[in-house]
Structures are given as C-alpha cells and as structure tokens.
Scaffold this motif. Structure first.
Motif, mmCIF file in Angstrom:
data_model
loop_
_atom_site.group_PDB
_atom_site.id
_atom_site.type_symbol
_atom_site.label_atom_id
_atom_site.label_comp_id
_atom_site.label_asym_id
_atom_site.label_seq_id
_atom_site.Cartn_x
_atom_site.Cartn_y
_atom_site.Cartn_z
ATOM 1 N N GLU A 34 0.831 -1.202 0.000
ATOM 2 C CA GLU A 34 0.000 0.000 0.000
ATOM 3 C C GLU A 34 0.867 1.254 0.000
ATOM 4 N N GLU A 64 -4.227 9.128 4.117
ATOM 5 C CA GLU A 64 -4.397 8.392 5.367
ATOM 6 C C GLU A 64 -3.324 7.329 5.522
ATOM 7 N N TYR A 65 -2.964 7.040 6.767
ATOM 8 C CA TYR A 65 -1.893 6.080 7.051
ATOM 9 C C TYR A 65 -2.355 4.650 6.803
ATOM 10 N N ASN A 66 -3.562 4.322 7.249
ATOM 11 C CA ASN A 66 -4.122 2.980 7.046
ATOM 12 C C ASN A 66 -4.813 2.951 5.678
ATOM 13 N N ARG A 67 -4.166 2.293 4.712
ATOM 14 C CA ARG A 67 -4.664 2.359 3.338
ATOM 15 C C ARG A 67 -5.127 0.984 2.857
ATOM 16 N N TYR A 88 -5.007 -8.310 5.874
ATOM 17 C CA TYR A 88 -5.321 -7.283 4.882
ATOM 18 C C TYR A 88 -6.833 -7.137 4.720
ATOM 19 N N ASP A 120 -8.241 -5.297 7.701
ATOM 20 C CA ASP A 120 -7.982 -3.869 7.552
ATOM 21 C C ASP A 120 -8.980 -3.232 6.586
ATOM 22 N N ASP A 154 -11.469 -0.257 7.599
ATOM 23 C CA ASP A 154 -11.274 1.036 6.951
ATOM 24 C C ASP A 154 -12.540 1.545 6.265
ATOM 25 N N LYS A 209 -9.531 -2.804 17.766
ATOM 26 C CA LYS A 209 -8.986 -2.671 16.421
ATOM 27 C C LYS A 209 -9.262 -1.287 15.861
ATOM 28 N N LYS A 240 -6.431 1.727 14.999
ATOM 29 C CA LYS A 240 -6.346 2.426 13.719
ATOM 30 C C LYS A 240 -6.353 3.937 13.935
ATOM 31 N N LEU A 275 -2.925 5.009 15.271
ATOM 32 C CA LEU A 275 -1.894 5.100 14.249
ATOM 33 C C LEU A 275 -2.079 6.338 13.377
ATOM 34 N N GLU A 276 -3.348 6.670 13.064
ATOM 35 C CA GLU A 276 -3.609 7.865 12.270
ATOM 36 C C GLU A 276 -3.183 9.119 13.022
#
Length: 314
Positions: free
Chosen positions: A81, A181-184, A222, A225, A229, A293, A297, A300-301
């Motif tokens: 990602e 965004e960090y979580n992609r 994945y 996530d 997301d 979870k 997220k 982390l963002e």
C-alpha cells in the motif's frame, strides 16, 4: 508528448523485473505507439525494502533506459500500500497505470485500457479475474467470502475479483492523493472516489518468476484492515451481540429462579456453569477486540507518521 506512467511495486523481484520491462515495452512498441504516438511510457519501480538484488537490477535498468525508467527505494519494507502511494506521488503521466511486476497483470490488456479511457471516455479501466485457478481452495473460498461480506456491510462496493491493475486519468490519481491516510486499503479507496469505471475480465495468469510474498494470514489481516477502513458495522455487530447475550442471560436467570421456586433448588453441574462463563467471557473479549482494532487504527492515524521513507530515488 503526453505520458503514461506505469507504477510497479517490487519486493524481492530481481528476476521478474527484466521480464516485466521487456513484456511491457513489446506491447507499447507494437500496439500502443502505432495507435497513440503522442504517448510515451514512464516507469516508476518502487523498491519496497527488498533484501535481494532488486535495487541493483533497477539501477542497471535505469542505466539502460534513463529517459523512461525511474525508481524509488524505501529505507525498509513498508508494504504494498505504501509502495502504491509512493508511485502515485511520483508519477507525472496524463494516464497512470498500476501493475504487478510478476506479469499476473497481463500487459496485453493495456491497449484495451487505453481505448477505454481515450475513446470511450472512462475515467478508470480496471481488471478482474474470471477465475482463481492454481490457488488453494481455502484462499479462493475466503476471497469470495470477503468480497461478499464487505459489500454487505459497507457503502463502498468493491468489484468481486478486482485487481489493483488499472489505468486512471490524472484527475482520478489526484483524488486518491487527496486522501493521505496512514491505514490504506487501495481497492476500497479506488472504489470510494467514484468516477466512471469499467472492468475488463481475464483468465488467471501464472507468475513468471519467484513466489508470492502474501501468506494466507497476510491476506486475512489485509482483509480485516479493509473491513475496518470502510465500515463501522462491526462495532454495531458487537453491540448487537452484547444485547443478545444480555437478553439470554436475563432469560436464563428467570428460568433458574422459576425452577427453584416451583421444584426446589436442585444441585447444578459445575461443567455447565464453567461453559457458560467461558462463552460469555469469550464473547466479551471478541467484542472488545473489535473495538480495540478501531481504536488502534485511530491511534496510528493520530501519530501522523509518514507512509514511507525513501532512501534513494532516480
């Protein structure tokens, strides 16, 4: 001259890179250039912290074709990602293509993609596999289950079997880059932005070299996530399970009190009590895990760390 930028994430793909470059060049010179001579190719290979000779291979390819071949080398492995995002940031083309280096994304589809964008006026031409031959049955089953599940709980619909392989206009690329965004989860991002999209279907292709770096558990993580997301429904499901457990507990309490009142208080079995306790405890931990979870997220963002760190670019 207009440009077609081709973004190619690479991780330990030293043997596949020359084969990929040769295959794409052949399609470009024999099928694309005669029809659209105003377009030239620009390659952006993203070395995702490879531990083999991937970077050396890319440097040799740059020496061979410095006008068209470029690369970005990460300081470590940041994941596919991050590599896709880096490629989109560096690509300067009017049209941008995302491809896998293992040739499971057939270069032969590029002329059809060009026609779809330039003639049919689509903003995005994506591809999807008709089958998943040569894959373990469990992987194929889990993949179908994932697409079904995420399309049930998310407002963003993702095409079944869709690949990252796609051609996009500059407007589409800019829209994706507006979401740093960090979580992609790129499949979801590509669908979320909208635009006029068409999918081409093709038969599954084998890798030309090396082996996949995606294990079953990598794919599971994945997928999780992707769900988190693009949907908050798991939080609602956790609340629903909590309510159901509460109702069942109240019903069981009424039953026990009523039985004791009508028939006395017979000695109950410890195994059943322990089983119920473990069941409710497991349910609570499951719901807590879902909430955790989402919190992780957000955590982390909030750090606002860079999506990747580049150590070398050409």
């Amino acid at each position: 001259m207009k440009k077609i930028s081709i973004i190619v994430p690479c991780y330990n793909e030293q043997t596949a890179i020359p084969l990929f470059y040769k295959a794409v060049q052949q399609v470009y010179q024999t099928q694309i250039q005669p029809l659209w001579p105003q377009y030239q190719l620009e390659y952006w290979f993203i070395d995702d912290g490879a531990t083999d000779e991937t970077l050396v291979t890319l440097q040799q390819l740059v020496c061979q074709d410095s006008d068209h071949v470029h690369y970005v080398s990460f300081s470590r492995n940041f994941g596919k990602e991050a590599a896709l995002y880096a490629g989109l940031q560096h690509a300067t083309g009017d049209l941008v293509v995302v491809m896998d280096v293992d040739l499971q994304d057939p270069p032969a589809l590029l002329p059809q993609m060009m026609s779809g964008v330039l003639t049919e006026q689509y903003d995005v031409i994506g591809v999807k596999r008709l089958d998943r031959q040569d894959e373990p049955v469990i992987c194929s089953l889990c993949s179908r289950l994932f697409y079904w599940f995420i399309n049930q709980i998310s407002m963003t619909k993702i095409e079944q079997g869709a690949r990252d392989y796609r051609m996009m206009t500059r407007q589409v690329v800019d829209a994706v880059l507006d979401m740093p965004e960090y979580n992609r989860f790129s499949k979801g991002l590509f669908s979320w932005i909208g635009f006029r999209t068409k999918y081409l279907s093709y038969e599954n292709q084998e890798r030309v070299a090396s082996t996949t770096h995606w294990s079953f558990w990598n794919l599971v993580n994945y997928s999780i996530d992707g769900v988190i997301d693009f949907s908050d429904k798991p939080l609602a499901m956790a609340s629903f399970l909590g309510i159901i457990s509460f109702i069942i507990a109240i019903g069981a309490l009424i039953f026990i009190v009523g039985r004791a009142w009508l028939f006395g208080d017979p000695t109950g079995g410890w195994p059943s009590l322990v089983a119920i306790t473990l069941m409710l405890g497991g349910l609570q931990l499951f719901c807590l895990g879902i909430v955790g979870k989402y919190i992780s997220k957000s955590y982390l963002e909030s750090k606002r760390r860079p999506i990747y760190i580049s150590k070398d670019e050409r």
